[in-house]
Design an enzyme around this catalytic site. Structure first.
Site, PDB file in Angstrom:
ATOM      1  N   SER A  17      -9.809   1.902   2.775  1.00 32.07           N
ATOM      2  CA  SER A  17      -8.964   2.711   1.935  1.00 32.07           C
ATOM      3  C   SER A  17      -7.904   1.919   1.180  1.00 32.07           C
ATOM      4  CB  SER A  17      -8.251   3.763   2.796  1.00 32.07           C
ATOM      5  OG  SER A  17      -7.383   3.125   3.724  1.00 32.07           O
ATOM      6  N   LYS A  69       0.874  -1.180   0.000  1.00 25.86           N
ATOM      7  CA  LYS A  69       0.000   0.000   0.000  1.00 25.86           C
ATOM      8  C   LYS A  69       0.910   1.229   0.000  1.00 25.86           C
ATOM      9  CE  LYS A  69      -3.885   2.063   2.597  1.00 25.86           C
ATOM     10  NZ  LYS A  69      -4.793   1.925   3.756  1.00 25.86           N
ATOM     11  N   SER A  86     -10.087  -0.497   6.953  1.00 25.85           N
ATOM     12  CA  SER A  86      -9.492  -0.425   5.619  1.00 25.85           C
ATOM     13  C   SER A  86      -8.748  -1.656   5.126  1.00 25.85           C
ATOM     14  CB  SER A  86      -8.563   0.775   5.524  1.00 25.85           C
ATOM     15  OG  SER A  86      -9.328   1.938   5.379  1.00 25.85           O
TER      16      SER A  86
HETATM   17  N1  GLN Z   1     -13.327   4.184   6.073  1.00 20.44           N
HETATM   18  C1  GLN Z   1     -12.773   4.667   7.314  1.00 20.44           C
HETATM   19  C2  GLN Z   1     -12.392   6.108   7.161  1.00 20.44           C
HETATM   20  O1  GLN Z   1     -12.709   6.651   6.171  1.00 20.44           O
HETATM   21  C3  GLN Z   1     -11.607   3.833   7.714  1.00 20.44           C
HETATM   22  C4  GLN Z   1     -10.397   4.099   6.924  1.00 20.44           C
HETATM   23  C5  GLN Z   1      -9.229   3.280   7.350  1.00 20.44           C
HETATM   24  O2  GLN Z   1      -9.374   2.243   8.000  1.00 20.44           O
HETATM   25  N2  GLN Z   1      -8.050   3.745   6.994  1.00 20.44           N
HETATM   26  O3  GLN Z   1     -11.793   6.707   7.986  1.00 20.44           O
END
Ligand code: GLN
Length: 484
Positions: free
Chosen positions: A151, A76, A175
């Site tokens: 994400s 990532k 995420s």
């Molecule tokens: N979808 C969540 C957010 O927008 C979690 C994102 C994540 O786990 N990095 O913050």
């Protein structure tokens, strides 16, 4: 070779059926041919990958290989990689080349794993659909009109599309688990402190945790075993030996108590996801497990608590991107203040700005007690619910996401509905527990995920529980049409 698991690839490499260089070339060719339609990669590191693969081949020939030596993978684009751009999905870091490797990067490199590139992600890991990336959205290989989740959307889609056998991700509120569910693969968010955050670009420091994406629990065990471990450079890293995650995969589930939180099976859950979980439970009963109804009475507050805590921490973490210390600097500025304003204005996208504003507000003198402090108090109650549950059960089971992948653009203008995508995953981060998502069925030809939540440092048990299910089912072996 592209459909082989890491476990199978290790055997092929050791037997000399294929070299790491051939395997890596194959992944690179496949990524170049197929990624145009998916947009999983922000950067492909062809030359470095081939050099690393040749070095891995030499290690294998010399009999000095570890489990991941010669195995291609993708990071990532949140893990710092020396000499390779680390963008974090943001215009702000479009030109950022870290002068050092993240601990996770270093550990995988030392293990001889071969990075073929950096994957696309929501900007600064804020999102549930990969649509906030400066580099454009990632498409879900199961249906390219839908999102892969976020994400870590690029990492999940790349594994699902068989571009790489495994990849890394990070999970602050879901995420790793949510994109794993939406892409039909296996993802694990470890206990907070199990994997070093050093060199992993910070979003919300009390929640962020790196972990593996794979197509099976068996492969995830290998990747996690390499990523995990104490790191003196991360003060929140826990000094505790790393379990041999592969050794206990086959353990019996006889007598396993599975907690089913009644709050996870109410309104808002797609009936087909509920039915898939019922079916998974039947499999687990055959393996000797017993379901137990439990309650997590404060779980309903996890989304509001998260959307105070995470933006508060992000507003502080992202203050370093000022065009001086880090990040994009606006051209032709009038003065210092104009430079700060315009650099941040141009460098950050809309979702990141929204979070910074919410977080700054929640932390401001007049509101700190009402929002941030209150959120931390409720966070404690959420954690206590889990501790109580784990005095009665060994693992908690539920959905990973409310439904299957949604359409690109469908929730883009409705942040609250987007935030609700993580309704089943966020509490786990607030409590710092390990959680996993494994494929458990399909609805409308789209994969859906089963979430397994473990007690602190219970990763080995989670992987064991996932592996036994994967031995009995073949959801995790399904390949998106056109990517076989
Ligand atoms: N979808 C969540 C957010 O927008 C979690 C994102 C994540 O786990 N990095 O913050």
């Amino acid at each position: 070779m592209h459909d082989k698991t890491v476990v199978e690839l290790i055997a092929a490499l050791r037997q000399g059926d294929i070299s790491s260089e051939e395997l890596t070339r194959g992944c690179l060719d496949r990524a170049m041919a197929l990624d145009e339609g998916l947009n999983c990669f922000i950067t492909v590191t062809e030359q470095q990958a081939l050099d690393a693969a040749r070095a891995a081949d030499a290690r294998i020939r010399a009999g000095e290989a570890g489990p991941l030596t010669g195995i291609p993978f993708a990071h990532k684009d949140i893990f710092c990689t020396r000499d390779v751009r680390t963008s974090c999905g943001s215009h702000m870091l479009d030109n950022f080349i870290a002068p050092y490797d993240a601990t996770v990067t270093q550990k995988l490199a030392e293990a001889g794993a071969v990075m073929i590139g950096k994957t696309n992600m929501d900007e600064f890991a804020m999102g549930s659909s990969n649509e906030t990336s400066y580099y454009g959205p990632v498409k879900n290989p199961w249906n390219t009109a839908t999102v892969p989740g976020g994400s870590s959307g690029g990492s999940a889609a790349a594994v699902a599309a068989r571009l790489v056998p495994v990849s890394t991700g990070t999970d602050t509120g879901g995420s790793i688990r949510q994109p794993a569910a939406l892409c039909g693969i296996t993802g694990l968010k470890p206990t907070y402190g199990r994997v070093s955050r050093y060199g992993m670009i910070a979003f919300a420091s009390s929640l962020d945790q790196g972990g593996p994406f794979a197509r099976s629990a068996e492969d995830a065990a290998l990747l996690l075993g390499t990523m995990a471990g104490f790191d003196p450079r991360d003060s929140t890293s826990v000094d505790r030996p790393v379990d041999d995650y592969s050794a206990t995969l086959g353990d019996s589930l006889e007598g396993l108590k599975i907690g089913l939180p009644k709050e996870f099976f109410g309104e808002g859950l797609d009936g087909r996801t509920g039915a898939a979980i019922e079916a998974a439970l039947e499999e687990y009963k055959k393996l000797g497990a017993t379901p137990v109804e439990i309650s997590l009475p404060h779980a309903g507050y996890s989304v509001p608590v998260y959307y105070v805590v995470a933006p508060a921490e992000c507003s502080s973490n992202l203050s370093r991107y000022d065009g001086v210390r880090f990040g994009h600097r606006a051209a032709d500025v009038k003065d210092l203040e104009d430079m700060y304003k315009r650099s941040r204005g141009e460098g950050f996208g809309a979702e990141v700005k929204r979070r910074i504003m919410i977080g700054t507000y929640a932390l401001s003198a007049g509101y700190y007690d009402a929002y941030y402090l209150k959120a931390q108090q409720v966070r404690r109650l959420i954690r206590e619910d889990f501790l109580k549950a784990f005095s009665e059960v060994d693992v908690i089971m539920g959905p990973t996401a409310p439904g299957v992948a949604f359409g690109l653009g469908e929730k883009a203008d409705d942040p609250v509905s987007m935030y609700l995508s993580d309704i089943y995953t966020i509490a786990v981060n607030l409590a710092g527990l390990p959680g996993m998502s494994i494929p458990a069925g399909f609805a409308d030809d789209m994969p859906l995920g089963l979430q397994l939540i473990g007690n602190y440092f219970g990763e080995a048990r989670l992987l064991n529980i996932a592996h036994r299910y994967q031995q009995a089912t073949d959801w995790h072996r399904q390949v998106p049409p056109g990517f076989g």
